[in-house]
Design a protein around this motif. Sequence first.
Motif, PDB file in Angstrom:
ATOM      1  N   LEU A   1       0.878  -1.174   0.000  1.00 49.57           N
ATOM      2  CA  LEU A   1       0.000   0.000   0.000  1.00 49.57           C
ATOM      3  C   LEU A   1       0.907   1.212   0.000  1.00 49.57           C
ATOM      4  O   LEU A   1       1.576   1.497   0.993  1.00 49.57           O
ATOM      5  CB  LEU A   1      -0.920  -0.008   1.221  1.00 49.57           C
ATOM      6  N   GLN A   2       0.956   1.882  -1.145  1.00 49.40           N
ATOM      7  CA  GLN A   2       1.907   2.979  -1.300  1.00 49.40           C
ATOM      8  C   GLN A   2       1.225   4.326  -1.088  1.00 49.40           C
ATOM      9  O   GLN A   2       0.114   4.398  -0.574  1.00 49.40           O
ATOM     10  CB  GLN A   2       2.560   2.891  -2.684  1.00 49.40           C
ATOM     11  N   LEU A   3       1.892   5.366  -1.552  1.00 46.89           N
ATOM     12  CA  LEU A   3       1.424   6.714  -1.259  1.00 46.89           C
ATOM     13  C   LEU A   3       0.012   6.970  -1.794  1.00 46.89           C
ATOM     14  O   LEU A   3      -0.823   7.549  -1.112  1.00 46.89           O
ATOM     15  CB  LEU A   3       2.404   7.718  -1.868  1.00 46.89           C
TER      16      LEU A   3
ATOM     17  N   ALA B   1       5.828   5.805  -0.256  1.00 49.97           N
ATOM     18  CA  ALA B   1       5.437   6.214   1.090  1.00 49.97           C
ATOM     19  C   ALA B   1       6.638   6.462   1.999  1.00 49.97           C
ATOM     20  O   ALA B   1       6.502   7.085   3.047  1.00 49.97           O
ATOM     21  CB  ALA B   1       4.539   5.138   1.698  1.00 49.97           C
TER      22      ALA B   1
END
Lengths: 557, 93
Positions: free
Chosen positions: A53-55, A428
């Motif tokens: 789950l990135q930015l 992130a």
Amino acid sequence: MNAPIGHYQYDAVDRDFLASRIEEFADQVGRRLSGALTEDEFKPFRLMNGLYLQLHAYMLRIAIPYGTLDSRQMRMLAEIARVHDRDYGHFTTRQNIQFNWIKLEETPEILRKLASVDMHAIQTSGNCIRNVTSDQFAGAAADELLDPRIHAEILRQWSTLHPEFTFLPRKFKIAISGSPQDRVAARFHDIGLVTRPGADGKPLFRIFVGGGLGRTPFVGKEIFDSVPEEDLLMTLEAIIRVYNAHGRRDNIYKARIKVLVEALGIEAYRAAVLAELAQMDRAHYRLTPEMVGAIRARFASPVLDAPADAAARLEADRRRDAAFDRWVHANTHPHRAPGFIAVTVSLKPTGGSPGDATSAQMDRLADLADSHSFGELRITHMQNIVLAHVRQDRLFALWSELREIGLGTPNVSRIGDIIACPGLDYCALANARSIPIARKLSARFGDVALQEEIGVLRVNISGCINACGHHHAGHIGLLGVDKRGEEFFQITLGGRSDEKAAIGEILGPALREDETVDAIARIVDRYLSLRDMGESFLDTLSRLGDAPFKEAAYEAA
Amino acid sequence: MLHPARLGAGQKLALTANRLLDGVIVWRDAAGAWWSAFDRAALLDADEAEAALAGVDAQKDGVVGVYKVAVTPGAPPVPATMRERIRAFGPTV
């Protein structure tokens, strides 16, 4: 289908395994969406399948074993970009591809599509042995002692779901070169393998251990210099066992093998590995010629027949077209077979985002691989693409077609061939944006004639100290730092990842983002004014030290 | 994951998260609904933000990783850090 050129041919066992793994993950996704699994419970499962789950969204990292793809696989990546993402993908320094805008609910479908072309995203995250990377010129380079993809595949099969090494103290990266020349940054990996000739004609492996970048960069140390093929797995198993037993698990920043090797010293680490080897059953781990042969048989070899005048026709094309000649000079590598040449397609168009390709470009590259290089492509750790087996008499046609899709930039290993992580625009963890400054630098040096005059000059940009852009290893490195909400860039000089691997040294205080490109330009100008005839940037730096470059960088700051 | 948000003079706080289904960044309005548009975000004082955060049921709302973001008032208000501006308005490239 026939065995693909360049990579291992899956069989029913491989495909059944992938299918069951995907259904397991689909069930986990379903339970997450229903609330049966919390995010904390689900996170390790998604990471084991390459889903972060990135930015901005979920990011899926797809494994490209030893960087090699066939054209149908590239077309599937194009489809995923088109249907499930925003029409592009990002090729990484680990020879993988990342998609930045993935929907969780679509992930099982994406994994099924990948499996339909024998691909997956397993072990592209987590504290396990990651994708084994290799030489982009494997099977083509004239200086090769063995084809490293065979051994990379053996290591892939050995390390996939290895019961002992699924929960290591930290992630673990292996690179392998089949040549004495280090084109894989072996000395900056947890384990780096470089081949050398043995006395009986059989290649031997030099093994480097404890290299790495990140917040504590180290050049790997040679633990063994003459490991025969038959002892390769046993030796690697012993090295990683020692790490698994003694590596730190209490501090994520000190958990990589490099910290353990540094703490123990290479002699003590070697002694521990030898002690482990002494109590292992050599026969059990022996990699026999038959085993290697069985894996090799799952790779098809290209039939390298070229017309006798192929080289002469290439020379004529070069004389006829100066732009083509410039591209050949920068973007090709000698091939072992007469009449053939290896091509590096730059994914660094002037002013572009390093390593990105659109779905249309991916589709076209797949077509060009079919028509010019036996349907095979390689992703390089420099974030470019190699077509390894191109007939010299057809090179002009290939170049012409590459130009039509914006991939004919003649800048490989030049200042425009920038390696950059996704940076704060996508990641992130990042503190600063890597891509905008890469684009500005690329545009500033967009004149390909100037790039040719400058010569080999590698620029690496990382958006944080995790160093995914390998800034420590850049001839010029840029590290993005955050100072009270503002982006600054620290400049390092003198890094390199070849046989003389070195960590770049910090030039001075970090510069504001809007000062950095000008500072790099002044450093390059100073190099051009100070170099001796034919002297590379690194050689000039070595001869003069960093004082003149420091003076140039900060003169107007 | 909670991110500490230091408040400068006049700054407010907004609640943000990723949507569970597709990861899209969302912002919480005054009624407790989540929106992908930053301009729908409720701007809260520190105490209000703390109470709002405590009241979020992430699974029920279909969101992941709820945390507070400092916002600089203005016309329009914008997140205080580059990271959060990129989250709010997308990549700069």
